[in-house]
Design a protein around this motif. Structure first.
Motif, PDB file in Angstrom:
ATOM      1  N   ARG A 179       0.831  -1.212   0.000  1.00  0.00           N
ATOM      2  CA  ARG A 179       0.000   0.000   0.000  1.00  0.00           C
ATOM      3  C   ARG A 179       0.864   1.260   0.000  1.00  0.00           C
ATOM      4  O   ARG A 179       0.553   2.240  -0.691  1.00  0.00           O
ATOM      5  CB  ARG A 179      -0.926  -0.009   1.216  1.00  0.00           C
ATOM      6  N   LEU A 180       1.946   1.215   0.782  1.00  0.00           N
ATOM      7  CA  LEU A 180       2.847   2.378   0.800  1.00  0.00           C
ATOM      8  C   LEU A 180       3.471   2.591  -0.574  1.00  0.00           C
ATOM      9  O   LEU A 180       3.575   3.731  -1.066  1.00  0.00           O
ATOM     10  CB  LEU A 180       3.933   2.178   1.854  1.00  0.00           C
ATOM     11  N   LYS A 181       3.879   1.517  -1.206  1.00  0.00           N
ATOM     12  CA  LYS A 181       4.492   1.619  -2.532  1.00  0.00           C
ATOM     13  C   LYS A 181       3.479   2.184  -3.536  1.00  0.00           C
ATOM     14  O   LYS A 181       3.799   3.076  -4.333  1.00  0.00           O
ATOM     15  CB  LYS A 181       4.979   0.238  -2.970  1.00  0.00           C
ATOM     16  N   THR A 182       2.235   1.687  -3.456  1.00  0.00           N
ATOM     17  CA  THR A 182       1.189   2.156  -4.383  1.00  0.00           C
ATOM     18  C   THR A 182       0.888   3.638  -4.160  1.00  0.00           C
ATOM     19  O   THR A 182       0.747   4.423  -5.126  1.00  0.00           O
ATOM     20  CB  THR A 182      -0.078   1.326  -4.188  1.00  0.00           C
ATOM     21  N   ALA A 183       0.831   4.045  -2.889  1.00  0.00           N
ATOM     22  CA  ALA A 183       0.555   5.450  -2.587  1.00  0.00           C
ATOM     23  C   ALA A 183       1.668   6.345  -3.095  1.00  0.00           C
ATOM     24  O   ALA A 183       1.424   7.436  -3.642  1.00  0.00           O
ATOM     25  CB  ALA A 183       0.361   5.619  -1.087  1.00  0.00           C
ATOM     26  N   GLY A 184       2.913   5.907  -2.941  1.00  0.00           N
ATOM     27  CA  GLY A 184       4.022   6.713  -3.427  1.00  0.00           C
ATOM     28  C   GLY A 184       4.029   6.831  -4.930  1.00  0.00           C
ATOM     29  O   GLY A 184       4.288   7.909  -5.492  1.00  0.00           O
ATOM     30  N   GLU A 185       3.738   5.713  -5.610  1.00  0.00           N
ATOM     31  CA  GLU A 185       3.719   5.755  -7.069  1.00  0.00           C
ATOM     32  C   GLU A 185       2.565   6.653  -7.566  1.00  0.00           C
ATOM     33  O   GLU A 185       2.714   7.383  -8.554  1.00  0.00           O
ATOM     34  CB  GLU A 185       3.553   4.339  -7.614  1.00  0.00           C
ATOM     35  N   ALA A 186       1.406   6.596  -6.873  1.00  0.00           N
ATOM     36  CA  ALA A 186       0.284   7.450  -7.267  1.00  0.00           C
ATOM     37  C   ALA A 186       0.628   8.921  -7.080  1.00  0.00           C
ATOM     38  O   ALA A 186       0.285   9.769  -7.931  1.00  0.00           O
ATOM     39  CB  ALA A 186      -0.962   7.082  -6.448  1.00  0.00           C
ATOM     40  N   TRP A 187       1.280   9.264  -6.033  1.00  0.00           N
ATOM     41  CA  TRP A 187       1.681  10.671  -5.799  1.00  0.00           C
ATOM     42  C   TRP A 187       2.627  11.143  -6.885  1.00  0.00           C
ATOM     43  O   TRP A 187       2.478  12.239  -7.425  1.00  0.00           O
ATOM     44  CB  TRP A 187       2.323  10.773  -4.419  1.00  0.00           C
ATOM     45  N   ARG A 188       3.595  10.304  -7.226  1.00  0.00           N
ATOM     46  CA  ARG A 188       4.551  10.712  -8.263  1.00  0.00           C
ATOM     47  C   ARG A 188       3.868  10.799  -9.636  1.00  0.00           C
ATOM     48  O   ARG A 188       4.166  11.707 -10.425  1.00  0.00           O
ATOM     49  CB  ARG A 188       5.717   9.707  -8.319  1.00  0.00           C
ATOM     50  N   ARG A 189       2.935   9.875  -9.899  1.00  0.00           N
ATOM     51  CA  ARG A 189       2.267   9.862 -11.215  1.00  0.00           C
ATOM     52  C   ARG A 189       1.336  11.069 -11.376  1.00  0.00           C
ATOM     53  O   ARG A 189       1.329  11.730 -12.417  1.00  0.00           O
ATOM     54  CB  ARG A 189       1.466   8.553 -11.364  1.00  0.00           C
ATOM     55  N   ASP A 190       0.561  11.332 -10.331  1.00  0.00           N
ATOM     56  CA  ASP A 190      -0.464  12.354 -10.433  1.00  0.00           C
ATOM     57  C   ASP A 190       0.051  13.766 -10.135  1.00  0.00           C
ATOM     58  O   ASP A 190      -0.583  14.749 -10.533  1.00  0.00           O
ATOM     59  CB  ASP A 190      -1.629  12.046  -9.486  1.00  0.00           C
ATOM     60  N   TYR A 191       1.156  13.864  -9.445  1.00  0.00           N
ATOM     61  CA  TYR A 191       1.634  15.214  -9.083  1.00  0.00           C
ATOM     62  C   TYR A 191       3.063  15.467  -9.530  1.00  0.00           C
ATOM     63  O   TYR A 191       3.311  16.364 -10.341  1.00  0.00           O
ATOM     64  CB  TYR A 191       1.512  15.399  -7.573  1.00  0.00           C
ATOM     65  N   ALA A 211      -3.647  15.855  -1.545  1.00  0.00           N
ATOM     66  CA  ALA A 211      -4.480  14.649  -1.468  1.00  0.00           C
ATOM     67  C   ALA A 211      -3.636  13.383  -1.575  1.00  0.00           C
ATOM     68  O   ALA A 211      -3.795  12.443  -0.777  1.00  0.00           O
ATOM     69  CB  ALA A 211      -5.536  14.696  -2.597  1.00  0.00           C
ATOM     70  N   ARG A 212      -2.753  13.362  -2.564  1.00  0.00           N
ATOM     71  CA  ARG A 212      -1.945  12.144  -2.770  1.00  0.00           C
ATOM     72  C   ARG A 212      -0.924  11.943  -1.650  1.00  0.00           C
ATOM     73  O   ARG A 212      -0.688  10.802  -1.204  1.00  0.00           O
ATOM     74  CB  ARG A 212      -1.224  12.205  -4.125  1.00  0.00           C
ATOM     75  N   PHE A 213      -0.349  13.005  -1.182  1.00  0.00           N
ATOM     76  CA  PHE A 213       0.684  12.843  -0.151  1.00  0.00           C
ATOM     77  C   PHE A 213       0.058  12.489   1.202  1.00  0.00           C
ATOM     78  O   PHE A 213       0.688  11.879   2.060  1.00  0.00           O
ATOM     79  CB  PHE A 213       1.527  14.121  -0.026  1.00  0.00           C
ATOM     80  N   THR A 214      -1.224  12.882   1.379  1.00  0.00           N
ATOM     81  CA  THR A 214      -1.922  12.447   2.604  1.00  0.00           C
ATOM     82  C   THR A 214      -2.055  10.934   2.624  1.00  0.00           C
ATOM     83  O   THR A 214      -1.908  10.289   3.667  1.00  0.00           O
ATOM     84  CB  THR A 214      -3.306  13.109   2.681  1.00  0.00           C
ATOM     85  N   GLU A 215      -2.330  10.305   1.468  1.00  0.00           N
ATOM     86  CA  GLU A 215      -2.395   8.854   1.376  1.00  0.00           C
ATOM     87  C   GLU A 215      -1.034   8.227   1.705  1.00  0.00           C
ATOM     88  O   GLU A 215      -0.944   7.189   2.364  1.00  0.00           O
ATOM     89  CB  GLU A 215      -2.831   8.427  -0.034  1.00  0.00           C
ATOM     90  N   VAL A 216       0.003   8.895   1.236  1.00  0.00           N
ATOM     91  CA  VAL A 216       1.359   8.397   1.539  1.00  0.00           C
ATOM     92  C   VAL A 216       1.604   8.411   3.037  1.00  0.00           C
ATOM     93  O   VAL A 216       2.087   7.442   3.631  1.00  0.00           O
ATOM     94  CB  VAL A 216       2.429   9.231   0.801  1.00  0.00           C
ATOM     95  N   HIS A 217       1.244   9.542   3.677  1.00  0.00           N
ATOM     96  CA  HIS A 217       1.441   9.650   5.130  1.00  0.00           C
ATOM     97  C   HIS A 217       0.610   8.624   5.871  1.00  0.00           C
ATOM     98  O   HIS A 217       1.052   8.045   6.872  1.00  0.00           O
ATOM     99  CB  HIS A 217       1.078  11.069   5.598  1.00  0.00           C
TER     100      HIS A 217
END
Length: 528
Positions: free
Chosen positions: A133-145, A171-177
Motif C-alpha cells: 500500500r505504501l508503494k502504491t501510494a508513493g507511485e500514485a503521488w509521483r504519477r499524479d503530481y 491529497a496524494r501525499f496524505t495517502e502516503v502519510h
C-alpha cells in the motif's frame, strides 16, 4: 614391633543391612545419577529458553528494528521528494530536480531492503500488504503530481506550481502519510511484542539457571554429608593413628574398620610404616658406620699430611746425599774407575734425581684440592705468563713459539692454573717433531664455562691412547726417549676437575700434525 613380622589378616566385617551395604563409590554413584537426571531436565529447559530468547532477539534486532529503520528512510526520502519537486516548480532550478531523483533512488533502495526483511517478519502477510500500500501510494503521488509538475516546468516555468497542483499534492501525499503511519505503527507494535517475548525468554532462562544452581547446591550438600559420614570420620580416626606414629610411637598399628577403601588404605600405610621403621634402623646403623669411616678418614688424612711432610724433607734428604756423594766419588776417584764403574755411578745419580722428581710430582698431585687451593676470579693470562716465565729456558733452547688468544677472567687458583699451563706447554715442547715447536693457547665461551685449548705441531697422540694418557704413571714412550714421571697429565686432569671442569684430547681428524688438548674452567662471573 619387629619390622619383619607379618600383619595378621583383618577380621571379616559384620554384613551391613539396608543402605549400609552401599560402599562410598556406590553412594556417590547414586547421588550422581539423581543429580545428572535433574541437571538433564534443567539443561533441556535451559536450552529451550535460550533458543526462544535467541529467536525473539533475532526477530527484534535483526528484522523488526532494521525494518523500522528502512521505513524511516523511506519516509525521509518521500518527504525529500515532495520538498524538492515543489521547490523545482517554484524556482525551475536543476539542483532541485537532481535532489528529487536522488530521493527517488534512496526510496527505492530502502524499499528493496524492507521487502527483503518482510519474509522474516512475525506477521509477514499483514506487513507485506502495508508495504505494498505504501508503494502504491508513493507511485500514485509521483504519477499524479510530481511527474506532471516536472513535465510542465519547461513550458509553464514558474507558473507550473499553482493552486490546482497543490491540491493534488495534498491529497496524494496524505495517502502516503496514512500508509507510512500504518506501517510504522504495525512495526512499533511488533517491536513491543518482541521485547515482551525477549523479556519472557530471559526470565525463563534465569529460572532455569536458578534451578541448575539449586540442584548444584543440593548436590554439594549431599556430597558433603556422604563425605562426612563415609570418609571424614574414618579419615579422622586414621589421622589420629598416624599422628601417634609421627609423634614417636613407631610401633603403633594403623587400622580402620570401614569403609573398605580406607581399611585397605590403612593396611598399606601400616605396611609402609613397618618398612620405613626397618629402613630407619638400617639407616641408623649405616650412619654409625659412616661416622666411624669419617673419623678413620680424618685420621688417614692426618697421616697423609704427615707423610707429605716426611716425603718433602726426610725422604729427599737421603736422596740428595746419595746423588751428591756419588758425584763426589766420581770426581775424586774418577781416574781410578773404568768406564763401567763410571756408568754405574751415572745410573745411581740419575736414579736419585728421578726419585726426587717423582716425589715432588706425587706431592703436587696429592696437594690438589687440599692445601692452598682457594679459588677466586683471576685473569687467566696471569698464570699463563707465570708458566711461560718458568719455561723460559726450555722454550729458548727448543726454539719454540708460544702464542695465545686474549684470555678471559676465570674462577680458579693461580698456582694450580700456572701448573696446568706449564705442564701442557712443557709437554707440547717436549714431544715435538722435526719442525720448531709452535704452541697456541685458544679460548672460546661455552655456556657458563670457558673452553681452553692447547694446540701444538708435535708428534701427536694415537686416538686409542687418548683416555689412557690421563692415568697416573702412564707413559706412551720409553724413559730413554722422553724424560718424565708419567704424572703430568694426571695432575692436569685433577686440577681441571677440582675447578669443576673437564679435560680431553680433541680427536677430530685434521690435516695439520700435532695434538690439541681442550679443557673447561668456570667463568669468573659464575657464583661458586
Amino acid at each position: 614391633m619387629n619390622g619383619s613380622a607379618r600383619m595378621r589378616p583383618l577380621p571379616a566385617a559384620t554384613p551391613a543391612t539396608g543402605v549400609g551395604k552401599l560402599r562410598v563409590w556406590q553412594w556417590f554413584l547414586l547421588a550422581g545419577a539423581v543429580v545428572a537426571l535433574v541437571l538433564t531436565i534443567a539443561g533441556a529447559f535451559t536450552i529451550a529458553s535460550i533458543e526462544a530468547t535467541r529467536k525473539a532477539r533475532v526477530a527484534v534486532v535483526d528484522v523488526i528494528d532494521p525494518a523500522a529503520l528502512r521505513t524511516l528512510e523511506i519516509s525521509n526520502a518521500l518527504t525529500s521528494q515532495e520538498s524538492s519537486v515543489r521547490t523545482y516548480g517554484r524556482t525551475n532550478e536543476d539542483t532541485s530536480l537532481r535532489d528529487y531523483h536522488d530521493a527517488v533512488a534512496a526510496e527505492a533502495a530502502s524499499r528493496a531492503a524492507l521487502e527483503a526483511l518482510v519474509p522474516r517478519m512475525p506477521e509477514e502477510q499483514a506487513v507485506s500488504a502495508e508495504v505494498a500500500r505504501l508503494k502504491t501510494a508513493g507511485e500514485a503521488w509521483r504519477r499524479d503530481y510530481a511527474e506532471k509538475l516536472i513535465a510542465s516546468v519547461p513550458v509553464l516555468k514558474t507558473e507550473a506550481s499553482n493552486r490546482q497542483t497543490a491540491q493534488v499534492n495534498a491529497a496524494r501525499f496524505t495517502e502516503v502519510h496514512r500508509s507510512l503511519t500504518a506501517l510504522q505503527g504495525h512495526l512499533n507494535r511488533l517491536h513491543i511484542e518482541g521485547g515482551v517475548r525477549l523479556a519472557d525468554g530471559w526470565q525463563a532462562l534465569y529460572v532455569a539457571l536458578g534451578g541448575v544452581a539449586g540442584v548444584l547446591v543440593l548436590a554439594a550438600i549431599g556430597s558433603v554429608l556422604i563425605v562426612r559420614h563415609a570418609v571424614l570420620r574414618p579419615m579422622a580416626e586414621l589421622n589420629d593413628q598416624v599422628r601417634a606414629v609421627a609423634q614417636g610411637d613407631f610401633d603403633h598399628k594403623l587400622r580402620v574398620e570401614h569403609p573398605s577403601e580406607l581399611a585397605e588404605l590403612s593396611s598399606h600405610v601400616d605396611a609402609m610404616r613397618r618398612r620405613i621403621l626397618t629402613e630407619w634402623r638400617r639407616a641408623s646403623e649405616a650412619q654409625s658406620k659412616l661416622e666411624e669411616q669419617t673419623t678413620e678418614l680424618r685420621r688417614s688424612n692426618g697421616e697423609l699430611e704427615q707423610f707429605a711432610y716426611v716425603a718433602s724433607h726426610d725422604l729427599q734428604e737421603p736422596l740428595r746425599k746419595v746423588a751428591s756423594f756419588t758425584q763426589m766419588l766420581e770426581q775424586r776417584y774418577g781416574d781410578q774407575l773404568d768406564d763401567r764403574a763410571k756408568q754405574y755411578i751415572a745410573f745411581a745419580v740419575d736414579g736419585a734425581k728421578r726419585m726426587q722428581l717423582l716425589i715432588n710430582d706425587l706431592l703436587d698431585f696429592s696437594r690438589v684440592g687440599r692445601i692452598g687451593g682457594e679459588r677466586f676470579a683471576i685473569d687467566a693470562g696471569l698464570p699463563l705468563q707465570s708458566a711461560l716465565n718458568n719455561l723460559t729456558g726450555t722454550i729458548e733452547d727448543s726454539g719454540a713459539t708460544v702464542t695465545s688468544d686474549e684470555l678471559p677472567v676465570v674462577h680458579g687458583n693461580r698456582a694450580q692454573l700456572t701448573q696446568l699451563f706449564q705442564n701442557l706447554i712443557a709437554n707440547a715442547v717436549k714431544f715435538r717433531s722435526q719442525e720448531p715447536p709452535r704452541v697456541h693457547i685458544g679460548v672460546r665461551r661455552d655456556g657458563d664455562m670457558w673452553e681452553f685449548s692447547c694446540t701444538d705441531n708435535g708428534i701427536g697422540i694415537d686416538s686409542k691412547y687418548t683416555d689412557r694418557i690421563f692415568l697416573i704413571f702412564q707413559r706412551l714412550h720409553g724413559r730413554d726417549a722422553y724424560a718424565g714421571t708419567g704424572i703430568g697429565l694426571a695432575l692436569c686432569k685433577k686440577i681441571v676437575e677440582y675447578h669443576g671442569g673437564r679435560i680431553w684430547v680433541d680427536d677430530e681428524e685434521s690435516d695439520e700434525p700435532g695434538t690439541t688438548f681442550r679443557w673447561t674452567l668456570p667463568s669468573g662471573d659464575t657464583d661458586e
